[in-house]
Each structure stands twice: as C-alpha cells, then as structure tokens.
Design a protein around this motif. Structure first.
Motif, mmCIF file in Angstrom:
data_model
loop_
_atom_site.group_PDB
_atom_site.id
_atom_site.type_symbol
_atom_site.label_atom_id
_atom_site.label_comp_id
_atom_site.label_asym_id
_atom_site.label_seq_id
_atom_site.Cartn_x
_atom_site.Cartn_y
_atom_site.Cartn_z
ATOM 1 N N GLU A 12 0.817 -1.212 0.000
ATOM 2 C CA GLU A 12 0.000 0.000 0.000
ATOM 3 C C GLU A 12 0.849 1.260 0.000
ATOM 4 N N GLN A 13 2.090 1.138 0.498
ATOM 5 C CA GLN A 13 3.009 2.273 0.499
ATOM 6 C C GLN A 13 3.840 2.362 -0.779
ATOM 7 N N GLY A 14 3.635 1.404 -1.704
ATOM 8 C CA GLY A 14 4.365 1.418 -2.966
ATOM 9 C C GLY A 14 5.695 0.699 -2.935
ATOM 10 N N GLY A 15 5.972 -0.058 -1.873
ATOM 11 C CA GLY A 15 7.266 -0.732 -1.771
ATOM 12 C C GLY A 15 7.370 -1.990 -2.604
ATOM 13 N N ILE A 16 6.278 -2.733 -2.759
ATOM 14 C CA ILE A 16 6.229 -3.920 -3.605
ATOM 15 C C ILE A 16 4.916 -3.885 -4.376
ATOM 16 N N ASP A 17 4.994 -4.105 -5.689
ATOM 17 C CA ASP A 17 3.824 -4.011 -6.547
ATOM 18 C C ASP A 17 3.137 -5.373 -6.630
ATOM 19 N N LEU A 18 2.255 -5.656 -5.676
ATOM 20 C CA LEU A 18 1.536 -6.927 -5.696
ATOM 21 C C LEU A 18 0.479 -6.962 -6.792
ATOM 22 N N ASP A 19 -0.010 -5.801 -7.223
ATOM 23 C CA ASP A 19 -1.000 -5.756 -8.304
ATOM 24 C C ASP A 19 -0.460 -6.411 -9.572
ATOM 25 N N ALA A 20 0.846 -6.335 -9.775
ATOM 26 C CA ALA A 20 1.441 -6.843 -11.016
ATOM 27 C C ALA A 20 1.279 -8.351 -11.174
ATOM 28 N N PHE A 21 1.000 -9.055 -10.092
ATOM 29 C CA PHE A 21 0.877 -10.512 -10.171
ATOM 30 C C PHE A 21 -0.499 -10.961 -10.668
ATOM 31 N N VAL A 22 -1.478 -10.083 -10.643
ATOM 32 C CA VAL A 22 -2.831 -10.451 -11.067
ATOM 33 C C VAL A 22 -2.967 -10.194 -12.562
ATOM 34 N N THR A 23 -2.907 -11.267 -13.350
ATOM 35 C CA THR A 23 -3.012 -11.140 -14.800
ATOM 36 C C THR A 23 -4.455 -11.028 -15.239
ATOM 37 N N GLU A 24 -5.344 -11.804 -14.619
ATOM 38 C CA GLU A 24 -6.754 -11.778 -15.005
ATOM 39 C C GLU A 24 -7.616 -12.171 -13.815
ATOM 40 N N ARG A 25 -8.848 -11.713 -13.841
ATOM 41 C CA ARG A 25 -9.844 -12.070 -12.830
ATOM 42 C C ARG A 25 -10.912 -12.899 -13.526
ATOM 43 N N ILE A 26 -11.220 -14.068 -12.944
ATOM 44 C CA ILE A 26 -12.099 -15.016 -13.609
ATOM 45 C C ILE A 26 -13.210 -15.475 -12.670
ATOM 46 N N ALA A 27 -14.156 -16.200 -13.228
ATOM 47 C CA ALA A 27 -15.260 -16.766 -12.455
ATOM 48 C C ALA A 27 -14.900 -18.171 -11.977
ATOM 49 N N LEU A 28 -15.693 -18.683 -11.048
ATOM 50 C CA LEU A 28 -15.442 -19.987 -10.453
ATOM 51 C C LEU A 28 -15.410 -21.095 -11.503
ATOM 52 N N GLY A 29 -16.238 -20.973 -12.536
ATOM 53 C CA GLY A 29 -16.308 -22.009 -13.558
ATOM 54 C C GLY A 29 -15.196 -21.979 -14.574
ATOM 55 N N GLU A 30 -14.243 -21.052 -14.433
ATOM 56 C CA GLU A 30 -13.163 -20.913 -15.412
ATOM 57 C C GLU A 30 -11.829 -21.465 -14.921
ATOM 58 N N VAL A 31 -11.826 -22.210 -13.819
ATOM 59 C CA VAL A 31 -10.569 -22.711 -13.255
ATOM 60 C C VAL A 31 -9.870 -23.666 -14.208
ATOM 61 N N GLU A 32 -10.612 -24.560 -14.855
ATOM 62 C CA GLU A 32 -9.991 -25.521 -15.767
ATOM 63 C C GLU A 32 -9.277 -24.806 -16.908
ATOM 64 N N THR A 33 -9.908 -23.783 -17.473
ATOM 65 C CA THR A 33 -9.266 -22.981 -18.522
ATOM 66 C C THR A 33 -8.042 -22.259 -17.978
ATOM 67 N N ALA A 34 -8.127 -21.793 -16.732
ATOM 68 C CA ALA A 34 -6.991 -21.109 -16.107
ATOM 69 C C ALA A 34 -5.797 -22.046 -15.949
ATOM 70 N N PHE A 35 -6.050 -23.336 -15.657
ATOM 71 C CA PHE A 35 -4.955 -24.309 -15.591
ATOM 72 C C PHE A 35 -4.212 -24.363 -16.928
ATOM 73 N N ASP A 36 -4.958 -24.364 -18.025
ATOM 74 C CA ASP A 36 -4.333 -24.409 -19.348
ATOM 75 C C ASP A 36 -3.496 -23.161 -19.598
ATOM 76 N N ARG A 37 -4.021 -22.010 -19.256
ATOM 77 C CA ARG A 37 -3.288 -20.762 -19.462
ATOM 78 C C ARG A 37 -2.029 -20.721 -18.607
ATOM 79 N N MET A 38 -2.129 -21.245 -17.397
ATOM 80 C CA MET A 38 -0.968 -21.313 -16.516
ATOM 81 C C MET A 38 0.102 -22.219 -17.109
ATOM 82 N N ASN A 39 -0.301 -23.385 -17.594
ATOM 83 C CA ASN A 39 0.648 -24.321 -18.188
ATOM 84 C C ASN A 39 1.309 -23.753 -19.437
ATOM 85 N N ASN A 40 0.587 -22.919 -20.160
ATOM 86 C CA ASN A 40 1.127 -22.322 -21.382
ATOM 87 C C ASN A 40 1.954 -21.068 -21.112
#
Length: 361
Positions: A323-351
């Motif tokens: 919150e003070q700007g020392g580490i950018d944790l926002d940068a780790f969030v590539t996308e926000r998805i719904a509960l039913g999209e986990v299987e697709t997210a596994f594929d994107r992670m593997n790729n």
C-alpha cells in the motif's frame, strides 16, 4: 448445521474439475468459516488434480485466498466475524519441537479444521492445503486466518497465501538477500517473479532473471530484474557468471525445482554464495552432484518452505508495504475469472500466459 456453497472439485486423478454444490459445517472449537472473496489459481492446485501430491480424492481445490470471517467456533481469540483475512496453510501449533526452539516457520504440527466439508451426498472432501478456497465459503482452523487491512483488494493480497509469499520469502527470509548482493532467479513464473521482487526490495544491486520464455522475463523486468537471460539462447551458468564479473551471484534462487535447474543454481553462485531451492520438485526426481564440488564451495544450500514465513508477522507487513508502494503486488494479477473458469486457467498457466489468474467470488 451445514451450509450449502459452490466449490471447484477434482473428483479423480487427471479428470477436469467440476463446480459442485458442497456442504460446509458450522465451525467447531478453534475453527472459522470464511466467506471467500478471491482465490488465486496456483500450480499446487493442478498438482492435486493430477495426483502429484496425494490420492485422497475428491479434492476441494484452491488455497491462495482472502475473504471475510463469517463465523467462529469456541476457543477462538485471534479473529471474529467481520474480520478481513488472508488464509494460510501454516497455522503453527506453538508446541512442537520447532516451535519450542523459536523456529515456528518449520512447525511440524500445523493446524487444519477437524471436520471435513462434503459433497451433498456426504462424501468427504479433502481441502487443498487444508484450505479449499475455490468455494463461496470454507472451513479452516482459526490460526489459518491472518487479519490484514480491510480495504485491501482481496484478489491481490490473497496471493500472499502461497506463491507470492513463497517467492518473496525465499529472497527476504530464507537467503536472506542483503543490501548490495547480486542475485539470480531461475524460473520466472509467479514464485520466481515474487523472488525477483523480494530481492529488489531487499536492496540487491543486481537481479538476474533466467527463463525460457520471453514473456516471463518481461514480467520479471517489471518487478525489478536488472538483467535478463533467455535460457533458450544462452547457458544460464555462463551468462550469470559473465554478468557478475566471472565470480557468480551471491544468491541464486531456483524457482523451478528440477535437477537441471538446481545444478545451474549450484554452479552459478559465487564460491561463498547461497543457493535457495523454492521450486517444488517431484518425488521421482534425483540429484546427481559430485560431492567434491559440494565440499569445494562454501556458503549455503537452503530449502525454502513457504518462504520461511510466519503469516501473522509477514502478511500484514507485506500488505502495508504494498500500500506504500514498496512492492507491486497488483502486477501478479493477470486476469480475474469466475469460479467455472478454473480448468481454462490451468491451461493458461501451463502455457505460461499468466502470472496468476484469480477467481473472484
């Protein structure tokens, strides 16, 4: 009483996950029910689905999570309903031999909820890492709840629950990186990029990122890497030595966890440097390393479990630092998805397409 919720379940080894109705018990002594607001998609969840961690199917997946405490059982003093918390899988016991020696980061008897969540037909679910947070709500040990600033973004701070904390902690706690050190990080997925960020925060004068994927190297550069090595085009050991004046790095962090990357880390460090293994190897992997080479080098070889973190100490501090700007944790969030999209997210992670997909509930 049991409460109905939706959850992402791996019914059997290798099968696609399903979103199913689950039943969550009221909290018992020392337990809490948490309404999950966000949960990151981690490689560990995929390892569970693939049977790489255990065989206690069906699994309720998800563990990098943040949410609001909904109810607590008897004998709970650290949280109360309404608290905003990040979940962790190291609820230390305070009584084992590690805890008694003041080394709670190695606690041998960490706590989870005693009663299982179940499918509607009563089939017990095994909660991933004792959490099971790809769900509207989950039952955990109260010690797995760490209070942080209630105004924090759940999708961002929830990632401290596993991968981001593991990487930052490998640099800050395990190594630890000192002001002016040279650091190399092999493997720049979520954990490796977090190690890059941790090394940069700790004052490393040089942070060398190594990966086979140019996208991951670009992420590492965004998070503080000063030099990039694409291992498809250059030998990592030679490149790290060249970039450090021929001597090797003071700290080399292996965020992959394979015999070949560990050997690279071992030979790419300075003679009195430190190797940190934070990438999780498979149980079938063996290391072939000449013992004379181990003897001929000083320094240290360390394993980093969960970034050697203590959640009650480290989570609030890192949230405040973010919150003070020392580490950018926002940068780790590539996308926000719904509960039913986990299987697709596994594929994107593997790729290698994402640092983290985050389920938002």
């Amino acid at each position: 009483m049991r409460h109905k919720a939706r959850g992402v379940v791996a019914r059997k080894k290798g099968a696609p996950v399903e979103v199913l109705d689950i039943l969550v018990p009221d909290p018992g002594p020392g337990e809490a029910v948490v309404a999950v607001q966000a949960c990151g998609v981690c490689h560990t969840d995929l390892h569970y689905r693939e049977g790489g961690i255990g065989s206690e199917f069906p699994y309720l997946l998800g563990h990098e999570a943040a949410g609001v405490v909904e109810a607590v059982g008897p004998d709970v003093g650290n949280v109360r309903p309404g608290d905003f918390v990040v979940l962790n899988w190291r609820a230390v016991c305070g009584r084992c031999r590690a805890c008694r020696r003041g080394r709670s980061q190695y606690c041998f008897d960490t706590r989870n909820a005693r009663r299982p969540m179940t499918l509607e037909d009563g089939t017990p679910l095994t909660a991933a890492l004792g959490i099971g947070a790809f769900a509207d709500k989950t039952l955990v040990a109260a010690g797995q709840c760490t209070k942080v600033d209630h105004e924090s973004d759940p999708a961002v701070v929830g990632l401290l629950g596993c991968g981001v904390m593991a990487g930052i902690g490998a640099a800050v706690n395990t190594a630890p990186v000192r002001l002016g050190d040279t650091v190399a990080v092999i493997g720049c997925g979520g954990v490796g990029c977090a190690a890059v960020a941790g090394a940069d925060f700790s004052g490393a004068r040089q942070v060398i990122a190594v990966d086979l994927d140019s996208r991951k190297l670009a992420w590492a550069e965004q998070l503080g890497a000063t030099d990039l090595v694409n291992a498809r085009h250059a030998d990592p050991v030679e490149a790290i030595r060249t970039l450090t004046g021929g001597v090797g790095a003071d700290v080399v962090i292996d965020a992959v966890g394979r015999p070949e990357t560990f050997q690279q880390a071992f030979y790419a460090r300075d003679l009195a440097g430190t190797v940190v293994l934070v990438g999780v190897p498979g149980p079938e992997m063996d290391l072939d390393l000449p013992l004379i080479d181990v003897f001929s080098r000083g320094g240290a070889i360390k394993s980093s479990w969960y970034g050697d973190c203590l959640p009650e100490r480290d989570f609030p501090a890192l949230v405040e630092l973010h919150e003070q700007g020392g580490i950018d944790l926002d940068a780790f969030v590539t996308e926000r998805i719904a509960l039913g999209e986990v299987e697709t997210a596994f594929d994107r992670m593997n790729n290698g397409e994402v640092l983290r997909s985050v389920v938002v509930l």
